[in-house]
Design a protein around this motif. Sequence first.
Motif, PDB file in Angstrom:
ATOM      1  N   LEU A  97     -39.079 -21.227 -35.495  1.00 24.16           N
ATOM      2  CA  LEU A  97     -40.231 -20.753 -34.732  1.00 24.16           C
ATOM      3  C   LEU A  97     -40.783 -19.447 -35.306  1.00 24.16           C
ATOM      4  O   LEU A  97     -41.972 -19.154 -35.170  1.00 24.16           O
ATOM      5  N   LYS A  98     -39.943 -18.661 -35.950  1.00 25.13           N
ATOM      6  CA  LYS A  98     -40.390 -17.424 -36.583  1.00 25.13           C
ATOM      7  C   LYS A  98     -41.030 -17.676 -37.945  1.00 25.13           C
ATOM      8  O   LYS A  98     -42.014 -17.025 -38.311  1.00 25.13           O
ATOM      9  N   LYS A  99     -40.477 -18.625 -38.700  1.00 22.44           N
ATOM     10  CA  LYS A  99     -40.879 -18.816 -40.097  1.00 22.44           C
ATOM     11  C   LYS A  99     -41.923 -19.903 -40.298  1.00 22.44           C
ATOM     12  O   LYS A  99     -42.792 -19.790 -41.164  1.00 22.44           O
ATOM     13  N   GLY A 100     -41.817 -21.005 -39.545  1.00 19.44           N
ATOM     14  CA  GLY A 100     -42.721 -22.127 -39.757  1.00 19.44           C
ATOM     15  C   GLY A 100     -42.458 -22.823 -41.080  1.00 19.44           C
ATOM     16  O   GLY A 100     -41.415 -22.648 -41.715  1.00 19.44           O
ATOM     17  N   GLY A 101     -43.420 -23.619 -41.540  1.00 16.58           N
ATOM     18  CA  GLY A 101     -43.279 -24.315 -42.816  1.00 16.58           C
ATOM     19  C   GLY A 101     -42.158 -25.330 -42.789  1.00 16.58           C
ATOM     20  O   GLY A 101     -42.010 -26.098 -41.841  1.00 16.58           O
ATOM     21  N   LEU A 102     -41.350 -25.317 -43.842  1.00 20.56           N
ATOM     22  CA  LEU A 102     -40.201 -26.209 -43.947  1.00 20.56           C
ATOM     23  C   LEU A 102     -38.942 -25.352 -43.998  1.00 20.56           C
ATOM     24  O   LEU A 102     -38.771 -24.522 -44.897  1.00 20.56           O
ATOM     25  N   LEU A 103     -38.064 -25.542 -43.025  1.00 18.75           N
ATOM     26  CA  LEU A 103     -36.791 -24.826 -42.984  1.00 18.75           C
ATOM     27  C   LEU A 103     -35.719 -25.730 -43.566  1.00 18.75           C
ATOM     28  O   LEU A 103     -35.559 -26.882 -43.149  1.00 18.75           O
ATOM     29  N   SER A 104     -34.991 -25.199 -44.539  1.00 17.33           N
ATOM     30  CA  SER A 104     -34.022 -25.994 -45.294  1.00 17.33           C
ATOM     31  C   SER A 104     -32.681 -25.254 -45.311  1.00 17.33           C
ATOM     32  O   SER A 104     -32.625 -24.075 -45.672  1.00 17.33           O
ATOM     33  N   ILE A 105     -31.614 -25.947 -44.911  1.00 19.70           N
ATOM     34  CA  ILE A 105     -30.303 -25.298 -44.794  1.00 19.70           C
ATOM     35  C   ILE A 105     -29.255 -26.123 -45.539  1.00 19.70           C
ATOM     36  O   ILE A 105     -29.144 -27.336 -45.325  1.00 19.70           O
ATOM     37  N   GLN A 106     -28.511 -25.454 -46.419  1.00 16.92           N
ATOM     38  CA  GLN A 106     -27.381 -26.104 -47.071  1.00 16.92           C
ATOM     39  C   GLN A 106     -26.139 -25.872 -46.221  1.00 16.92           C
ATOM     40  O   GLN A 106     -25.712 -24.741 -46.016  1.00 16.92           O
ATOM     41  N   PRO A 107     -25.531 -26.934 -45.664  1.00 23.71           N
ATOM     42  CA  PRO A 107     -24.383 -26.756 -44.781  1.00 23.71           C
ATOM     43  C   PRO A 107     -23.203 -26.074 -45.471  1.00 23.71           C
ATOM     44  O   PRO A 107     -23.030 -26.163 -46.693  1.00 23.71           O
ATOM     45  N   PHE A 108     -22.406 -25.390 -44.670  1.00 20.09           N
ATOM     46  CA  PHE A 108     -21.167 -24.772 -45.129  1.00 20.09           C
ATOM     47  C   PHE A 108     -20.154 -25.882 -45.367  1.00 20.09           C
ATOM     48  O   PHE A 108     -19.967 -26.759 -44.534  1.00 20.09           O
ATOM     49  N   HIS A 109     -19.505 -25.844 -46.534  1.00 21.88           N
ATOM     50  CA  HIS A 109     -18.609 -26.931 -46.937  1.00 21.88           C
ATOM     51  C   HIS A 109     -17.215 -26.705 -46.363  1.00 21.88           C
ATOM     52  O   HIS A 109     -16.494 -25.811 -46.807  1.00 21.88           O
ATOM     53  N   LYS A 110     -16.833 -27.501 -45.366  1.00 21.91           N
ATOM     54  CA  LYS A 110     -15.498 -27.412 -44.770  1.00 21.91           C
ATOM     55  C   LYS A 110     -14.644 -28.554 -45.310  1.00 21.91           C
ATOM     56  O   LYS A 110     -14.822 -29.717 -44.945  1.00 21.91           O
ATOM     57  N   MET A 111     -13.692 -28.194 -46.163  1.00 24.08           N
ATOM     58  CA  MET A 111     -12.869 -29.186 -46.842  1.00 24.08           C
ATOM     59  C   MET A 111     -11.525 -29.359 -46.131  1.00 24.08           C
ATOM     60  O   MET A 111     -10.983 -28.423 -45.553  1.00 24.08           O
ATOM     61  N   LYS A 112     -11.005 -30.570 -46.222  1.00 22.38           N
ATOM     62  CA  LYS A 112      -9.715 -30.880 -45.617  1.00 22.38           C
ATOM     63  C   LYS A 112      -8.691 -31.363 -46.638  1.00 22.38           C
ATOM     64  O   LYS A 112      -7.496 -31.311 -46.374  1.00 22.38           O
ATOM     65  N   ARG A 113      -9.158 -31.831 -47.784  1.00 17.06           N
ATOM     66  CA  ARG A 113      -8.248 -32.383 -48.791  1.00 17.06           C
ATOM     67  C   ARG A 113      -8.422 -31.639 -50.108  1.00 17.06           C
ATOM     68  O   ARG A 113      -9.514 -31.156 -50.428  1.00 17.06           O
ATOM     69  N   ARG A 114      -7.345 -31.568 -50.874  1.00 15.07           N
ATOM     70  CA  ARG A 114      -7.334 -30.722 -52.058  1.00 15.07           C
ATOM     71  C   ARG A 114      -8.354 -31.145 -53.105  1.00 15.07           C
ATOM     72  O   ARG A 114      -8.974 -30.292 -53.756  1.00 15.07           O
ATOM     73  N   TYR A 115      -8.537 -32.443 -53.310  1.00 15.86           N
ATOM     74  CA  TYR A 115      -9.437 -32.893 -54.375  1.00 15.86           C
ATOM     75  C   TYR A 115     -10.863 -32.395 -54.140  1.00 15.86           C
ATOM     76  O   TYR A 115     -11.644 -32.239 -55.092  1.00 15.86           O
ATOM     77  N   GLU A 116     -11.218 -32.109 -52.877  1.00 16.04           N
ATOM     78  CA  GLU A 116     -12.573 -31.660 -52.582  1.00 16.04           C
ATOM     79  C   GLU A 116     -12.888 -30.319 -53.238  1.00 16.04           C
ATOM     80  O   GLU A 116     -14.059 -29.998 -53.481  1.00 16.04           O
ATOM     81  N   ARG A 117     -11.862 -29.538 -53.540  1.00 15.21           N
ATOM     82  CA  ARG A 117     -12.081 -28.239 -54.164  1.00 15.21           C
ATOM     83  C   ARG A 117     -12.548 -28.363 -55.612  1.00 15.21           C
ATOM     84  O   ARG A 117     -13.016 -27.383 -56.198  1.00 15.21           O
ATOM     85  N   LEU A 118     -12.447 -29.563 -56.163  1.00 16.81           N
ATOM     86  CA  LEU A 118     -12.998 -29.791 -57.498  1.00 16.81           C
ATOM     87  C   LEU A 118     -14.516 -29.645 -57.506  1.00 16.81           C
ATOM     88  O   LEU A 118     -15.126 -29.494 -58.572  1.00 16.81           O
ATOM     89  N   SER A 119     -15.124 -29.666 -56.332  1.00 15.12           N
ATOM     90  CA  SER A 119     -16.583 -29.560 -56.236  1.00 15.12           C
ATOM     91  C   SER A 119     -17.072 -28.120 -56.282  1.00 15.12           C
ATOM     92  O   SER A 119     -18.272 -27.877 -56.115  1.00 15.12           O
TER      93      SER A 119
END
Length: 372
Positions: free
Chosen positions: A142-164
């Motif tokens: 409501l303050k910015k207008g236009g297109l608001l785009s958010i990259q989610p915070f990456h919550k990992m549960k398994r070790r292989y995901e840390r390769l990213s």
Amino acid sequence: MIPIKLYLLFFFWFLGFIFLWKIPVLKKGNQLNSFSYKISILIPARNEERTLGQLLQSIEDQTLKPHEIIVIDDQSEDATAEVARREGCIVMTSRDLQEGWTGKPWACWQGAQKATGDIFLFLDADTFLEPEGLSKIVSIYLKKGGLLSIQPFHKMKRRYERLSAIFNIISMAGMNAFTLLGPKLKPIGAFGPCMMCSRKDYFIVGGHEKARGEVLESLAIGREFLKKNQKVHCYGGKETISFQMYPDGLRSLIEGFSKGFGTGANAMSVVSLLMIVGWVFGGVGVTRQLVQSAILGDLMGLFGWFVLDMLYIFQIHWMLFRIGNFGFSTAFLFQIPLIFFVIVFSYSILRIFLVRKVRWKGRDVKTAKGKN
């Protein structure tokens, strides 16, 4: 005498502070328990029965309630539609994929045409909102207008995901939105997992129809907003919206990143791309020189390269703690995700520009490069 290559690799390391400096996050705004706008949440979903329930529950737990939740079931082969119906959502079954369209834009476009809200919030099915997350998103929109785009915070549960790890860093850096120059530079597009805009603006710019054949549709939509002199605002999702990327195993992680990372690199500005390439090259080069000095017994060289290696470790940790719960060990062993990145990125280039199709969610998707 300090070798020239040590100065060069130090310069490459320093580039990391230029292309990824400040990642703004959404602050808690005014309470929006009731207001005049209707929010339509649109969720394209294909084979997401394992993740969709968490997202829908997180929406249910919000103090700010949406006008409607529309799940567009993209011809799933599992119980995605049943999960959505059980949670009281409006469920659409996507029509057969039209010629020239890729799956996600086609699903989103159908959902947008059905939606009746004033504000559209597009969410990937593997995301979930943190407490008061929807209020934060709406407040800043409501303050910015236009297109608001958010990259989610990456919550990992398994070790292989840390390769990213390196992929996550470059995904943020390549958007051109978090550099030392801040808002003086326009982003190259938008983040796909979470986008908000008004219904009016969506259809004025052409919405997902403008990204019909894109593997990374959010980049194209962001560009369309910019062409119409609409601002695109990019944020990090820490404490607002999170996701667990590719929880189905290492194969899904490789498939997911190889799907569009080469395309994303092709969309970057030349300057950003060169800085990121230099930074990656520096990380690889430091590791090589460190190992070489250890093998040759060069104690002076070993000390210099060890110091630079530690600088990379602390810089990468500083980058990652704002992006996901990677932990210090991921940064300490950064050579492992760095090598993984180089391998998968090379595979992505091969699939996109030579094979000219990628595999995702059980479908072969032609790349825009291939169609052109």
